[in-house]
Scaffold this motif. Sequence first.
Motif, PDB file in Angstrom:
ATOM      1  N   TRP A 157       0.804  -1.227   0.000  1.00 34.78           N
ATOM      2  CA  TRP A 157       0.000   0.000   0.000  1.00 34.78           C
ATOM      3  C   TRP A 157       0.837   1.277   0.000  1.00 34.78           C
ATOM      4  O   TRP A 157       0.395   2.292  -0.532  1.00 34.78           O
ATOM      5  CB  TRP A 157      -0.933  -0.003   1.211  1.00 34.78           C
ATOM      6  CG  TRP A 157      -2.256  -0.611   0.927  1.00 34.78           C
ATOM      7  CD1 TRP A 157      -3.329  -0.006   0.328  1.00 34.78           C
ATOM      8  CD2 TRP A 157      -2.683  -1.941   1.227  1.00 34.78           C
ATOM      9  NE1 TRP A 157      -4.387  -0.884   0.226  1.00 34.78           N
ATOM     10  CE2 TRP A 157      -4.018  -2.081   0.780  1.00 34.78           C
ATOM     11  CE3 TRP A 157      -2.069  -3.033   1.838  1.00 34.78           C
ATOM     12  CZ2 TRP A 157      -4.740  -3.256   0.924  1.00 34.78           C
ATOM     13  CZ3 TRP A 157      -2.786  -4.208   1.980  1.00 34.78           C
ATOM     14  CH2 TRP A 157      -4.102  -4.317   1.530  1.00 34.78           C
ATOM     15  N   ARG A 158       2.001   1.242   0.591  1.00 36.40           N
ATOM     16  CA  ARG A 158       2.769   2.480   0.718  1.00 36.40           C
ATOM     17  C   ARG A 158       3.066   3.142  -0.625  1.00 36.40           C
ATOM     18  O   ARG A 158       2.812   4.343  -0.789  1.00 36.40           O
ATOM     19  CB  ARG A 158       4.066   2.215   1.493  1.00 36.40           C
ATOM     20  CG  ARG A 158       3.877   2.259   3.003  1.00 36.40           C
ATOM     21  CD  ARG A 158       5.149   1.901   3.733  1.00 36.40           C
ATOM     22  NE  ARG A 158       6.282   2.742   3.361  1.00 36.40           N
ATOM     23  CZ  ARG A 158       7.533   2.515   3.758  1.00 36.40           C
ATOM     24  NH1 ARG A 158       7.793   1.460   4.531  1.00 36.40           N
ATOM     25  NH2 ARG A 158       8.497   3.315   3.396  1.00 36.40           N
ATOM     26  N   PRO A 159       3.573   2.433  -1.657  1.00 37.05           N
ATOM     27  CA  PRO A 159       3.807   3.095  -2.945  1.00 37.05           C
ATOM     28  C   PRO A 159       2.522   3.608  -3.589  1.00 37.05           C
ATOM     29  O   PRO A 159       2.515   4.664  -4.227  1.00 37.05           O
ATOM     30  CB  PRO A 159       4.454   2.003  -3.801  1.00 37.05           C
ATOM     31  CG  PRO A 159       4.811   0.912  -2.894  1.00 37.05           C
ATOM     32  CD  PRO A 159       3.995   1.025  -1.665  1.00 37.05           C
ATOM     33  N   VAL A 160       1.432   2.848  -3.412  1.00 39.77           N
ATOM     34  CA  VAL A 160       0.143   3.267  -3.975  1.00 39.77           C
ATOM     35  C   VAL A 160      -0.323   4.572  -3.332  1.00 39.77           C
ATOM     36  O   VAL A 160      -0.724   5.522  -4.019  1.00 39.77           O
ATOM     37  CB  VAL A 160      -0.906   2.154  -3.772  1.00 39.77           C
ATOM     38  CG1 VAL A 160      -2.293   2.639  -4.170  1.00 39.77           C
ATOM     39  CG2 VAL A 160      -0.529   0.913  -4.564  1.00 39.77           C
ATOM     40  N   GLU A 162       1.492   6.776  -1.738  1.00 33.92           N
ATOM     41  CA  GLU A 162       2.413   7.874  -2.037  1.00 33.92           C
ATOM     42  C   GLU A 162       2.132   8.462  -3.415  1.00 33.92           C
ATOM     43  O   GLU A 162       2.166   9.685  -3.595  1.00 33.92           O
ATOM     44  CB  GLU A 162       3.856   7.376  -1.944  1.00 33.92           C
ATOM     45  CG  GLU A 162       4.329   7.119  -0.525  1.00 33.92           C
ATOM     46  CD  GLU A 162       5.731   6.527  -0.479  1.00 33.92           C
ATOM     47  OE1 GLU A 162       6.414   6.579  -1.531  1.00 33.92           O
ATOM     48  OE2 GLU A 162       6.131   6.010   0.584  1.00 33.92           O
ATOM     49  N   GLU A 163       1.841   7.611  -4.401  1.00 38.24           N
ATOM     50  CA  GLU A 163       1.544   8.138  -5.737  1.00 38.24           C
ATOM     51  C   GLU A 163       0.237   8.924  -5.742  1.00 38.24           C
ATOM     52  O   GLU A 163       0.150   9.998  -6.345  1.00 38.24           O
ATOM     53  CB  GLU A 163       1.468   7.001  -6.758  1.00 38.24           C
ATOM     54  CG  GLU A 163       1.182   7.512  -8.163  1.00 38.24           C
ATOM     55  CD  GLU A 163       1.233   6.423  -9.219  1.00 38.24           C
ATOM     56  OE1 GLU A 163       0.777   6.679 -10.358  1.00 38.24           O
ATOM     57  OE2 GLU A 163       1.738   5.321  -8.931  1.00 38.24           O
ATOM     58  N   PRO A 329       5.476  10.813   2.771  1.00 32.62           N
ATOM     59  CA  PRO A 329       6.117   9.482   2.679  1.00 32.62           C
ATOM     60  C   PRO A 329       6.837   9.088   3.961  1.00 32.62           C
ATOM     61  O   PRO A 329       6.854   7.908   4.324  1.00 32.62           O
ATOM     62  CB  PRO A 329       7.103   9.653   1.512  1.00 32.62           C
ATOM     63  CG  PRO A 329       6.543  10.772   0.698  1.00 32.62           C
ATOM     64  CD  PRO A 329       5.924  11.716   1.683  1.00 32.62           C
ATOM     65  N   SER A 486       5.744  10.660  -7.679  1.00 33.68           N
ATOM     66  CA  SER A 486       5.969   9.252  -7.341  1.00 33.68           C
ATOM     67  C   SER A 486       5.103   8.382  -8.240  1.00 33.68           C
ATOM     68  O   SER A 486       3.967   8.751  -8.563  1.00 33.68           O
ATOM     69  CB  SER A 486       5.619   8.999  -5.867  1.00 33.68           C
ATOM     70  OG  SER A 486       5.706   7.635  -5.551  1.00 33.68           O
ATOM     71  N   GLN A 487       5.633   7.255  -8.671  1.00 36.93           N
ATOM     72  CA  GLN A 487       4.860   6.338  -9.499  1.00 36.93           C
ATOM     73  C   GLN A 487       5.267   4.912  -9.163  1.00 36.93           C
ATOM     74  O   GLN A 487       6.454   4.595  -9.084  1.00 36.93           O
ATOM     75  CB  GLN A 487       5.094   6.622 -10.990  1.00 36.93           C
ATOM     76  CG  GLN A 487       4.089   5.928 -11.891  1.00 36.93           C
ATOM     77  CD  GLN A 487       4.037   6.548 -13.280  1.00 36.93           C
ATOM     78  OE1 GLN A 487       4.713   7.531 -13.540  1.00 36.93           O
ATOM     79  NE2 GLN A 487       3.241   5.988 -14.161  1.00 36.93           N
ATOM     80  N   CYS A 488       4.269   4.069  -8.943  1.00 39.52           N
ATOM     81  CA  CYS A 488       4.541   2.692  -8.532  1.00 39.52           C
ATOM     82  C   CYS A 488       4.144   1.718  -9.627  1.00 39.52           C
ATOM     83  O   CYS A 488       3.415   2.063 -10.566  1.00 39.52           O
ATOM     84  CB  CYS A 488       3.797   2.364  -7.233  1.00 39.52           C
ATOM     85  SG  CYS A 488       2.010   2.219  -7.412  1.00 39.52           S
ATOM     86  N   SER A 489       4.599   0.500  -9.486  1.00 46.87           N
ATOM     87  CA  SER A 489       4.293  -0.554 -10.441  1.00 46.87           C
ATOM     88  C   SER A 489       2.857  -1.043 -10.247  1.00 46.87           C
ATOM     89  O   SER A 489       2.302  -0.993  -9.141  1.00 46.87           O
ATOM     90  CB  SER A 489       5.263  -1.717 -10.266  1.00 46.87           C
ATOM     91  OG  SER A 489       4.827  -2.854 -10.973  1.00 46.87           O
ATOM     92  N   PHE A 492       2.021  -3.579  -7.373  1.00 44.67           N
ATOM     93  CA  PHE A 492       1.569  -3.170  -6.045  1.00 44.67           C
ATOM     94  C   PHE A 492       0.053  -2.933  -6.033  1.00 44.67           C
ATOM     95  O   PHE A 492      -0.624  -3.252  -5.056  1.00 44.67           O
ATOM     96  CB  PHE A 492       2.301  -1.898  -5.618  1.00 44.67           C
ATOM     97  CG  PHE A 492       3.773  -2.092  -5.407  1.00 44.67           C
ATOM     98  CD1 PHE A 492       4.259  -2.668  -4.244  1.00 44.67           C
ATOM     99  CD2 PHE A 492       4.684  -1.709  -6.382  1.00 44.67           C
ATOM    100  CE1 PHE A 492       5.618  -2.861  -4.050  1.00 44.67           C
ATOM    101  CE2 PHE A 492       6.044  -1.892  -6.200  1.00 44.67           C
ATOM    102  CZ  PHE A 492       6.513  -2.472  -5.033  1.00 44.67           C
TER     103      PHE A 492
END
Length: 686
Positions: A157-160, A162-163, A329, A486-489, A492
């Motif tokens: 969840w953290r990268p999601v 943050e984006e 973040p 910020s951008q996540c894969s 995630f």
Amino acid sequence: MQTSEKECVSISPVHSSGDSLSHTNSPRTNPGSLVLRSPLFNHSHFDIVLRRQHSRKEGKPKFTAVPSRFLNLTNDFEFAGWGSISHLTLTPQDICHGEAELNVFREEQVLGQFTASALAANDILGGVFYTLPSVVAVAGVYSPISLFVAALTLFLWRPVMEEMASALPISGASYTYLLNVSTKPVALLGSALLLLDFSATAVVSAATAASYLAGEVTLPFPVYVGAVFVFVLFTLVSLSGLRESARVATGVLAMHVLVMITLIVASVIAWGRGGMAQLSSNWSLGHVGLSPAGIARQVFNGICIGMLGLTGFECAPAYISKMKQNCYPKVLRNLHISVLVLTSGIMLIVLALLPLDVVESGSNILSLLAQKVAGRWLRIMVVIDAVVVLCAGVLTGILSACELLVKLSCDRVLPRAFLATVPATGAPYVTVISFIAFSALIYASTGASLIVISQMFTMVWLAVMALFPISLMLLRFSRPRLPRTSQCSLFFVAGAIGVTVTVAAGNVAMAPTIAGWFALYLIILLVLFYMSQNKVILLRWMYWAYDQLPWLHRLQLTKGWGDGLIRRMRNLRRQEVCLLVKTDEINNLFNMILYVRHNEETSRLKLVHFHSGDIPSEMEANAKILDEAFPEITVDLILIKGQFDPKNLAALSHHLNIPRALMFMSSPGPNFGYSVAELGARIISI
């Protein structure tokens, strides 16, 4: 435009200045040839539309052929009035007010990473007092594994989160995300889930604090009275203002960390003296009669229940606009690492020092641990810490809910009264009191059952956490141009959704009644939000029912009902909204007006275009066409010479008396120089 074989038409340029419209239609003198002289597009201004509007008297409806659905109302009831075209110059007073509003916005960003972490950390770290007994009851000696795996899922969840926050750094969490990437009804579903989550946070924290205290001393009153007392106390703390509330939360967290460190150090020393005998005994007892499948089942059930110990993580985005830049973040990192270490570590220590039957009894496990490793003085400290930190969880729920309810009021879902503040502190007292009353009502409706509230809390939390990856998918599809740092894969995103569905299914399988309580409260809130959002529609149905009963029109008591309903509908629809437009492309303008028509109750719409001297050629003509196309909405075009920036937008908001929350725009591109949070406008198109 149509011509016959006997007639050819030449269209001369039409000039428009404001609302002054003119047109010329002259036949050709040579009947033997058919010639159509096409005018320049920017001069024609759609002559047919202008001729029709110019020929009508002021106030005449835009359509008369379609009859009204109401027996006693003329077609004029649906007519909102003709729009206008005007040029606006922002005054120095407007500019000064815009600058002052932006300064207030920047001054509200007062929370650093530790104070911001403290508000949510009191909830997420306070969960150790009510999560451990629940997890042990289903996972036994495998509880540390279950809690550790549950905490690991936050890496998804953290990268999601943050984006999403980098694209939309606006308070209100999932509600504001969904509002800017989808439609308002979808966003209201998110707001209902969030409100339930914040309410469950407050109720579980208050009730657990009272129960924990009742397990140590004999209270002169029932546990639910203690929970009510906690509500009252932290209502007063919340009314003292955000900055003071953050300081209280920081102080509580510092005390909690100190007590937990003391408990861990004392426990490690006792563990070193006693050796591994107790842990080995517990491990042997926990294995009796279990197959590999049974062990896997226990671990999985422990993970499902262990998610309750992560509640509070979703609260951080609710007040992100109050945080200093670039600290969000770090807040998520602080929350994640602390819960990852504390819950599974404390659980392992408990199993290493206390007999399994004592642990499974569920009676204030940490206070029993403190008694064994250091004596009564540490037990008293742990009990005091438990009560205080759980009470601070109530504060987290209140502050998060206040941000959401204020946002709903700004968006005209809730009455403007929710924006009323205490003059001395700026705290929204109507919002605070309303939320506490709602939470108390939920607590009372369950018969003051902490078990029911906790079960419902788990499902609500999972639903709220599912909104983050869903919002991100909608963001990438419908607002791909929106700038973000910020951008996540997608791994995630898919992983977070998969974990949510799996854990929710596991919780329902263990206690099917969870789904019933969850659905009940969610449906109630959705109905209330729908009624508040669609007041005009409900009034129209009421008037239609009144209109179908002619005898009501003759009774002295009910004779004025119809006029009252009409006045109320018109007053509600007089609330203005604003579309901030960059181009004159009619398909984009049409879709933006459709959004307003489907999502806002208004009959007054202002198209606003900031320019540096060059106005798009078809802007005025297309505004007139749209004014013709939507008879129930007055479409005004306002042309402002100036730069489109947060200061001028705030000045425009002051001049027009339209909140920036009701100013809508298309998605800014990657080269746009301002933050969406600074603009304060809603994004409604790509």
